[in-house]
Design a protein around this motif. Sequence first.
Motif, PDB file in Angstrom:
ATOM      1  N   ARG A 172      31.170  15.213 -37.885  1.00 14.58           N
ATOM      2  CA  ARG A 172      31.425  16.545 -37.314  1.00 14.58           C
ATOM      3  C   ARG A 172      32.911  16.893 -37.382  1.00 14.58           C
ATOM      4  O   ARG A 172      33.288  18.023 -37.673  1.00 14.58           O
TER       5      ARG A 172
ATOM      6  N   CYS B   6      34.390  16.247 -41.768  1.00 11.82           N
ATOM      7  CA  CYS B   6      33.849  16.893 -42.974  1.00 11.82           C
ATOM      8  C   CYS B   6      34.590  18.207 -43.221  1.00 11.82           C
ATOM      9  O   CYS B   6      34.605  19.092 -42.363  1.00 11.82           O
ATOM     10  N   ASP B   7      35.217  18.310 -44.392  1.00  8.97           N
ATOM     11  CA  ASP B   7      35.971  19.540 -44.684  1.00  8.97           C
ATOM     12  C   ASP B   7      35.162  20.500 -45.568  1.00  8.97           C
ATOM     13  O   ASP B   7      35.718  21.441 -46.123  1.00  8.97           O
ATOM     14  N   GLN B   8      33.855  20.227 -45.683  1.00  8.69           N
ATOM     15  CA  GLN B   8      32.958  21.115 -46.436  1.00  8.69           C
ATOM     16  C   GLN B   8      33.380  21.297 -47.900  1.00  8.69           C
ATOM     17  O   GLN B   8      33.192  22.365 -48.491  1.00  8.69           O
TER      18      GLN B   8
ATOM     19  N   SER C 229      31.929  20.047 -50.297  1.00  4.53           N
ATOM     20  CA  SER C 229      30.624  20.138 -50.956  1.00  4.53           C
ATOM     21  C   SER C 229      30.462  19.226 -52.174  1.00  4.53           C
ATOM     22  O   SER C 229      29.521  19.386 -52.945  1.00  4.53           O
TER      23      SER C 229
ATOM     24  N   HIS D 144      25.935  18.986 -47.863  1.00  4.75           N
ATOM     25  CA  HIS D 144      27.097  19.516 -47.127  1.00  4.75           C
ATOM     26  C   HIS D 144      26.653  20.486 -46.032  1.00  4.75           C
ATOM     27  O   HIS D 144      27.279  20.588 -44.984  1.00  4.75           O
ATOM     28  N   ARG D 145      25.523  21.164 -46.266  1.00  6.08           N
ATOM     29  CA  ARG D 145      25.004  22.058 -45.209  1.00  6.08           C
ATOM     30  C   ARG D 145      24.468  21.243 -44.034  1.00  6.08           C
ATOM     31  O   ARG D 145      24.599  21.654 -42.878  1.00  6.08           O
TER      32      ARG D 145
ATOM     33  N   ARG E 101      27.404  20.336 -42.120  1.00  2.05           N
ATOM     34  CA  ARG E 101      27.942  21.486 -41.375  1.00  2.05           C
ATOM     35  C   ARG E 101      27.114  21.747 -40.113  1.00  2.05           C
ATOM     36  O   ARG E 101      27.642  22.040 -39.049  1.00  2.05           O
ATOM     37  N   SER E 102      25.793  21.576 -40.258  1.00  2.00           N
ATOM     38  CA  SER E 102      24.918  21.901 -39.131  1.00  2.00           C
ATOM     39  C   SER E 102      25.091  20.924 -37.966  1.00  2.00           C
ATOM     40  O   SER E 102      24.661  21.215 -36.853  1.00  2.00           O
TER      41      SER E 102
END
Length: 443
Positions: free
Chosen positions: A247, A250-252, A254, A272-273, A276-277
Amino acid sequence: MSRLTLSEIAEAGVVGAGGAGFPTQVKLAAKADTVLLNAAECEPLFHKDKEILRAHADEVVAGLAAAMQLVGARRGEIGIKSKYEDVIELLRPKLAADMEIVPLEDAYPAGDEFILVYDVLGRVVPPGAIPLAVGAVVINVETAMNVARAAQEPVTEKLLTVAGAVAEPVTLRVPIGVSLAQCVAAAGGPTVAHATYMVGGVMMGVLEDNRDALVDKTTGGLVVLPEDHVVVRRRRQYWKQIVRIGRSACDQCSLCTELCPRWLLGHPIEPHRAMRSLGFSLTGEADVMGTAFCCECNLCSLYSCPEDLDPKSVCVQNKRRLAAEKRRWESPPLSPRRAESHLNNRKAPMKRLMNKLGLSQFPNVGPLRSGLMEASRVGIRLKQHAGVACEPVVKPGERVSKGQVVGRPPLSGGKPALGAPVHASIKGVVAEIRDGVVWIENR
Ligand code: SF4
Ligand code: SF4
């Protein structure tokens, strides 16, 4: 070979010799235009399939021919990495006119069924489906050998590579039901003080802390690693740690998605989603439907993520929860053209993967040792396959011969439930039946 029947395969207890152990007679009851022999073995340090092909090529090819006959296939394809030139040369003259070899790159996960079907046949298996949906049945090398033997003998032996931090990396032929510790001892024993066992491989296998755990029909191999090895440390992370670090870190970027083999095939999975979630779902866990299509290859966690996060565990946790809650994506979208544009140039080369995993320090060999390992006591698990556990058909004190059935799937609606019988792998006396295991002692 005379025409083999599905009941002979069922009675011999043949199941997929890697993975979940799906009963082979059920798989070969389908109709398909192609049978694909999966010789792409891509777990780092594993060599069992090549060794079987070197030693038992005739039987493997006979098993492929029998499988083709049963499913009515017009083609038999063998997917094997091109670097195993000696094996390819050995196989070529043995093939029938309707069989061919398709050389593959040395990449991970070349042995994933969906990737193999695409690499060999150029067909994309839809998300949530199986290769049969595109006319293919996939069997692995050891399964094909067991199919060829089915009319003569049941499955009582297992071939497996023992590699990593052991004195003598080797591929062994062992009676089903010996312990992992016996296999490691046969490989010369561990070369490190605090040895950890990874059963089924570093990428897709599991950490096994019980050294007396039993070899069954699906045990593909065993990698011994020191307790402080990076892979072991990653695998020992607990869920709350994975979520908390994921959480916040993660810098997204992807990359996990961009290199995910199933996303590259066009499936709607985007790890990656899921990551993010973690930050905004009500449960504090991931909640993304696409995780249902994760094949658990572990590439995102152990190779792709530059931050060493664990999107695979996040996807798998979410996938299991979706299954438990019976939430299904009824018509998942497919983008088949993504494979054409990206799959070939985004594969994970094995050499780079081995370096990243800190495995290059270990000898990457596993020659087949001749002869069957001796065992005076074995534990035959009553569930070594997908489906329902067998019921014992022997009693303590009963004398059994090698190959005798000791457990059978129960009846369901007058027919055997999904499963496969299990057999004694040594002759002896049934010492006890406990916790789903039939123990046989050679006395
Ligand atoms: S690769 Fe790692 S940092 Fe990048 S999005 Fe995926 S989990 Fe996050
Ligand atoms: S483990 Fe990761 S890379 Fe592999 S299929 Fe699942 S999300 Fe994709």
